[in-house]
Design an enzyme around this catalytic site. Structure first.
Site, mmCIF file in Angstrom:
data_model
loop_
_atom_site.group_PDB
_atom_site.id
_atom_site.type_symbol
_atom_site.label_atom_id
_atom_site.label_comp_id
_atom_site.label_asym_id
_atom_site.label_seq_id
_atom_site.Cartn_x
_atom_site.Cartn_y
_atom_site.Cartn_z
ATOM 1 C CG ASN A 157 114.739 1.760 27.542
ATOM 2 O OD1 ASN A 157 115.152 1.139 26.637
ATOM 3 N ND2 ASN A 157 115.617 1.833 28.887
ATOM 4 C CD GLU A 256 125.119 -3.475 25.608
ATOM 5 O OE1 GLU A 256 125.111 -3.109 27.064
ATOM 6 O OE2 GLU A 256 126.234 -3.377 25.038
ATOM 7 C CB CYS A 290 119.948 -0.144 31.230
ATOM 8 S SG CYS A 290 120.804 0.807 29.902
ATOM 9 C CD GLU A 464 124.815 -2.469 21.737
ATOM 10 O OE1 GLU A 464 124.256 -3.328 21.061
ATOM 11 O OE2 GLU A 464 124.138 -1.418 22.364
HETATM 12 P P1 NAP Z 1 112.478 -6.897 27.623
HETATM 13 O O1 NAP Z 1 110.991 -7.275 28.161
HETATM 14 O O2 NAP Z 1 113.265 -7.790 28.028
HETATM 15 O O3 NAP Z 1 112.098 -6.701 25.988
HETATM 16 C C1 NAP Z 1 113.275 -6.165 25.065
HETATM 17 C C2 NAP Z 1 113.212 -6.639 23.774
HETATM 18 O O4 NAP Z 1 112.954 -8.193 23.876
HETATM 19 C C3 NAP Z 1 111.921 -6.358 23.181
HETATM 20 O O5 NAP Z 1 112.070 -6.052 21.773
HETATM 21 C C4 NAP Z 1 110.682 -7.523 23.384
HETATM 22 O O6 NAP Z 1 109.699 -7.579 22.402
HETATM 23 C C5 NAP Z 1 111.888 -8.541 23.136
HETATM 24 N N1 NAP Z 1 111.452 -9.836 23.716
HETATM 25 C C6 NAP Z 1 110.540 -10.078 25.063
HETATM 26 N N2 NAP Z 1 110.597 -11.483 25.287
HETATM 27 C C7 NAP Z 1 111.207 -12.080 24.247
HETATM 28 C C8 NAP Z 1 111.349 -13.340 23.560
HETATM 29 N N3 NAP Z 1 111.073 -14.417 24.389
HETATM 30 N N4 NAP Z 1 112.185 -13.470 22.728
HETATM 31 C C9 NAP Z 1 112.618 -12.739 21.660
HETATM 32 N N5 NAP Z 1 112.474 -11.279 22.226
HETATM 33 C C10 NAP Z 1 111.679 -11.203 23.249
HETATM 34 O O7 NAP Z 1 112.858 -5.432 28.234
HETATM 35 P P2 NAP Z 1 111.966 -4.188 27.919
HETATM 36 O O8 NAP Z 1 111.220 -3.951 29.115
HETATM 37 O O9 NAP Z 1 111.471 -3.874 26.869
HETATM 38 O O10 NAP Z 1 113.368 -3.306 28.290
HETATM 39 C C11 NAP Z 1 113.597 -2.855 29.612
HETATM 40 C C12 NAP Z 1 114.861 -3.297 29.738
HETATM 41 O O11 NAP Z 1 115.988 -3.416 29.082
HETATM 42 C C13 NAP Z 1 115.388 -3.145 31.333
HETATM 43 O O12 NAP Z 1 115.749 -4.045 32.183
HETATM 44 C C14 NAP Z 1 116.702 -2.092 30.794
HETATM 45 O O13 NAP Z 1 117.516 -2.153 32.043
HETATM 46 C C15 NAP Z 1 117.350 -2.969 29.972
HETATM 47 N N6 NAP Z 1 117.996 -2.037 29.071
HETATM 48 C C16 NAP Z 1 119.327 -2.332 28.941
HETATM 49 C C17 NAP Z 1 120.044 -1.450 28.193
HETATM 50 C C18 NAP Z 1 121.758 -1.683 28.120
HETATM 51 O O14 NAP Z 1 122.317 -1.297 27.365
HETATM 52 N N7 NAP Z 1 122.305 -2.727 29.120
HETATM 53 C C19 NAP Z 1 119.620 -0.548 27.560
HETATM 54 C C20 NAP Z 1 118.351 -0.194 27.347
HETATM 55 C C21 NAP Z 1 117.352 -0.944 28.199
HETATM 56 P P3 NAP Z 1 108.106 -7.323 23.221
HETATM 57 O O15 NAP Z 1 108.370 -6.086 24.213
HETATM 58 O O16 NAP Z 1 107.639 -6.718 21.802
HETATM 59 O O17 NAP Z 1 107.825 -8.610 23.600
#
Ligand code: NAP
Length: 485
Positions: A157, A256, A290, A464
């Protein structure tokens, strides 16, 4: 007009200072969410590529830890400057792979660059302590050292800012790393890493793997014991899984994770500023943040006025490809994200909510969803407990401070909360009682590299940015010295 990727956009793996293909020559597709068309192909790493990347980071660690802090500062500042010089090309790249309008992409690159500037300053200020033992006869030196090789995982995102928020402090602290961007948006990270190469970051200090099998590639690296830290930004379910994997070798972690931000408007709020704040907190990044306002609670007496004004703003937005002039709202990242938003809206409507604007999936190519305002959303609707991650503003009325505080805290998440009131006593009371790592008091955006970003409860561990961000990449060592007093 169809836009092309900027010439020279890297699509390989970056390992030990070299761009190259995956060892099995595999590639996967990157799709433009505004059209559903393939933009390009990038290298699809397998576990052996991941291991090569980690081995390079491990080999580069001692020399990088020994590099003069001033040199680390210069590298980060040079990268900061190049990010600004290249902002137009980088923004186009980001818009094409992620969907956000060009103006927002430029905003993200500026924000991303600030993490490098902030960390460049930190590189010069890492300090420890010197202390006399309370009983005499000894001195303590408290030294700060780089944690060691790090694994960094980022979401789609904010494909560049989530990278600089980790790479900035890691480089400043003297840590090498392997960074893995989300498969949906690898190009911004690859461009960022190429900038670090160009400004002279030593080989092996930052290595990048792109893969369609993130679990298969990252789990062996986490379990190898060669990396000393995992910094992850992404969803709470994946974060929990990674925490379990890290337990095996007692790895340090920064997490995060997801949010479910309450946005609370009391009837004494400045209404113009509350509507503007809600709009920003909801619509930044098309709601795919997020920090997005996920539950908007408005005190009953001002609900009609608030809803009318917010609806007017939301319905005046232009939806379309982020590369088009005048577009305010780009597509969502993919069909699954759009289906999830639709499902949550249907659920709220079935439970009695009313559509004030939007609420219907758009027809045609691309994963667009219209800006939507729903009123009378019951607290037990699914969007009360799940991240919407889309341009939908659910409004729920409340009567008392106690009632809204209980509702706001009734979630396992705790990233950010927003409160609008002109009553300072109430504002501080709420800010202290809200269970979240950050609170926006009369402001709808909290992200700032100079402030500690992060959540409590199931929204994460660690911070962070701010003065504490670099600590996540430093170990504290105490050296006891016998001294004859
Ligand atoms: P996600 O599905 O958890 O993926 C995040 C990252 O983790 C991606 O690079 C993904 O790669 C990787 N990943 C997924 N499964 C994995 C596994 N089993 N082992 C290692 N890596 C793995 O989240 P998203 O849909 O990309 O992002 C949205 C989420 O991020 C939301 O919940 C949002 O709230 C959160 N977010 C939090 C913050 C914060 O600072 N708190 C900031 C931004 C976003 P692939 O997609 O290539 O599998």
């Amino acid at each position: 007009m169809a836009h092309q990727l900027p010439a020279g956009t890297p699509t390989g793996l970056f390992i030990d200072g070299q761009w190259g293909p995956a060892s099995n020559q595999a590639q996967f597709e990157v799709v433009n969410p505004a059209t559903g068309q393939v933009l390009t192909q990038v290298a699809d790493a397998d576990p052996s590529d991941g291991r090569r990347a980690l081995d390079a980071a491990v080999a580069a660690q001692p020399a990088f830890a020994a590099l003069a802090p001033k040199r680390r500062h210069e590298i980060l500042m040079d990268a900061f400057n190049l990010l600004h010089e290249r902002i137009d090309d980088l923004a186009l790249l980001m818009t094409l792979e992620m969907g956000k309008p060009l103006a927002e992409a430029k905003g993200e690159i500026t924000y991303a660059a600030e993490f490098f500037r902030h960390s460049a300053g930190d590189a010069l200020r890492i300090s420890g302590g010197y202390q006399r033992a309370p009983q005499g006869g000894a001195r303590f030196i408290i030294a700060k050292q780089p944690v060691g090789p790090c694994l960094l995982i980022t979401p789609w995102n904010f494909p560049m800012a989530m990278g600089t928020r980790k790479l900035g402090p890691a480089i400043a602290a003297g840590c090498t790393s392997v960074i893995k961007p989300a498969a949906q948006t690898p190009l911004s990270m690859l461009a960022l890493v190429d900038i670090l190469r160009e400004v002279g970051l030593p080989d092996g200090v930052v290595n990048t793997v792109t893969t369609s099998d993130s679990g298969g590639v990252m789990e062996p690296l986490i379990r190898s014991g060669l990396a000393r830290k995992l910094s992850f930004t992404g969803s709470t379910p994946v974060g929990k899984k990674l925490l379990e994997q890290c337990a095996d070798k007692v790895m340090r972690t920064s997490m995060e994770l997801g949010g479910n931000a309450p946005f609370i408007v009391f009837d004494d709020a400045d209404l113009d500023s509350a509507v503007e704040g809600a709009f920003l907190a909801k619509m930044r990044n098309m709601g795919e943040a997020c920090t997005a306002a996920n539950r908007i609670y408005v005190q009953r007496g001002i609900m009609t006025d608030f809803a009318t004004r917010l609806t007017e703003k939301m319905s005046g937005l232009t939806v379309g490809p982020g590369t088009d002039d005048g577009v305010n709202v780009g597509p969502l990242i993919d069909q699954a994200a759009r289906d999830k938003v639709s499902e949550l809206v249907s659920d709220a409507l079935e439970r009695g909510a009313t559509v004030l604007t939007g609420g219907q999936q758009s027809e045609g190519e691309g994963y667009f969803y219209p800006p939507t305002v729903l009123s009378d959303v019951p607290v037990d609707s699914r969007m009360g407990s799940e991240e919407i991650f889309g341009p939908v503003a659910p409004l729920t009325p409340f009567d008392t401070e106690e009632e809204v505080l209980a509702a706001a805290n009734n979630t396992p998440y705790g990233l950010v909360s927003y409160v609008y009131t002109t009553n300072l006593d109430r504002g501080l009371r709420m800010a202290e009682a809200l269970e979240s790592g950050m609170v926006g008091l009369n402001q709808g955006v909290v992200s700032n590299p100079a402030a500690p970003f992060g959540g409590i409860k199931e929204s994460g561990l660690g911070r962070e940015g701010g003065t504490v961000g670099i600590e996540e990449f430093l170990e504290t060592k105490y050296i006891g010295i016998a001294v004859a007093d």
